[in-house]
Design a protein around this motif. Structure first.
Motif, mmCIF file in Angstrom:
data_model
loop_
_atom_site.group_PDB
_atom_site.id
_atom_site.type_symbol
_atom_site.label_atom_id
_atom_site.label_comp_id
_atom_site.label_asym_id
_atom_site.label_seq_id
_atom_site.Cartn_x
_atom_site.Cartn_y
_atom_site.Cartn_z
ATOM 1 N N PRO A 18 0.807 -1.217 0.000
ATOM 2 C CA PRO A 18 0.000 0.000 0.000
ATOM 3 C C PRO A 18 0.846 1.276 0.000
ATOM 4 N N GLU A 19 2.008 1.240 0.646
ATOM 5 C CA GLU A 19 2.877 2.430 0.679
ATOM 6 C C GLU A 19 3.355 2.770 -0.724
ATOM 7 N N LEU A 20 3.692 1.736 -1.505
ATOM 8 C CA LEU A 20 4.138 1.950 -2.882
ATOM 9 C C LEU A 20 3.002 2.501 -3.734
ATOM 10 N N ALA A 21 1.818 1.963 -3.534
ATOM 11 C CA ALA A 21 0.654 2.450 -4.279
ATOM 12 C C ALA A 21 0.398 3.928 -3.975
ATOM 13 N N LEU A 22 0.503 4.297 -2.725
ATOM 14 C CA LEU A 22 0.285 5.688 -2.331
ATOM 15 C C LEU A 22 1.333 6.607 -2.962
ATOM 16 N N LEU A 23 2.586 6.181 -2.960
ATOM 17 C CA LEU A 23 3.645 6.993 -3.572
ATOM 18 C C LEU A 23 3.436 7.139 -5.078
ATOM 19 N N ILE A 24 2.974 6.068 -5.730
ATOM 20 C CA ILE A 24 2.700 6.141 -7.164
ATOM 21 C C ILE A 24 1.573 7.123 -7.438
ATOM 22 N N VAL A 25 0.520 7.060 -6.635
ATOM 23 C CA VAL A 25 -0.612 7.978 -6.814
ATOM 24 C C VAL A 25 -0.172 9.419 -6.608
ATOM 25 N N LYS A 27 2.856 10.678 -7.027
ATOM 26 C CA LYS A 27 3.724 11.064 -8.139
ATOM 27 C C LYS A 27 2.887 11.344 -9.385
ATOM 28 N N ALA A 28 1.927 10.487 -9.669
ATOM 29 C CA ALA A 28 1.060 10.678 -10.830
ATOM 30 C C ALA A 28 0.267 11.975 -10.709
ATOM 31 N N SER A 29 -0.188 12.277 -9.503
ATOM 32 C CA SER A 29 -0.936 13.514 -9.271
ATOM 33 C C SER A 29 -0.054 14.739 -9.518
ATOM 34 N N ALA A 30 1.175 14.683 -9.031
ATOM 35 C CA ALA A 30 2.111 15.799 -9.247
ATOM 36 C C ALA A 30 2.432 15.961 -10.726
ATOM 37 N N MET A 31 2.616 14.842 -11.426
ATOM 38 C CA MET A 31 2.904 14.903 -12.858
ATOM 39 C C MET A 31 1.715 15.479 -13.631
ATOM 40 N N ALA A 32 0.509 15.084 -13.242
ATOM 41 C CA ALA A 32 -0.691 15.592 -13.900
ATOM 42 C C ALA A 32 -0.861 17.085 -13.666
ATOM 43 N N ALA A 33 -0.569 17.537 -12.464
ATOM 44 C CA ALA A 33 -0.678 18.967 -12.154
ATOM 45 C C ALA A 33 0.328 19.770 -12.965
ATOM 46 N N ALA A 34 1.547 19.259 -13.092
ATOM 47 C CA ALA A 34 2.567 19.953 -13.884
ATOM 48 C C ALA A 34 2.161 19.999 -15.353
ATOM 49 N N PHE A 35 1.631 18.898 -15.871
ATOM 50 C CA PHE A 35 1.184 18.860 -17.259
ATOM 51 C C PHE A 35 0.027 19.826 -17.481
#
Length: 66
Positions: A18-25, A27-35
């Motif tokens: 679950p910790e890895l899943a949370l970190l992936i989410v 990171k994806a959120s930060a990448m989406a915001a930057a895009f």
């Protein structure tokens, strides 16, 4: 050999931490915001340039598919 018996199918399920899943989410959120920010800047820049060159705002809307 049938399609179901192929060796490339995983035999065991992998436990996803679950910790890895949370970190992936996160990171994806930060990448989406930057895009999103980059897309907003680019669309605004393109619209200003078109308006500056005398394009009709309705034509800019159609061209940008807004």
């Amino acid at each position: 050999m049938s399609v179901i018996d192929c060796v490339y199918l995983p035999a065991d399920k992998v436990v996803f931490p679950p910790e890895l899943a949370l970190l992936i989410v996160r990171k994806a959120s930060a990448m989406a915001a930057a895009f999103e920010e980059q897309a907003l800047d680019q669309l605004t820049k393109d619209a200003r340039r078109a308006l500056k060159h005398g394009s009709d705002p309705r034509r800019v809307i159609r061209a940008m598919r807004l």
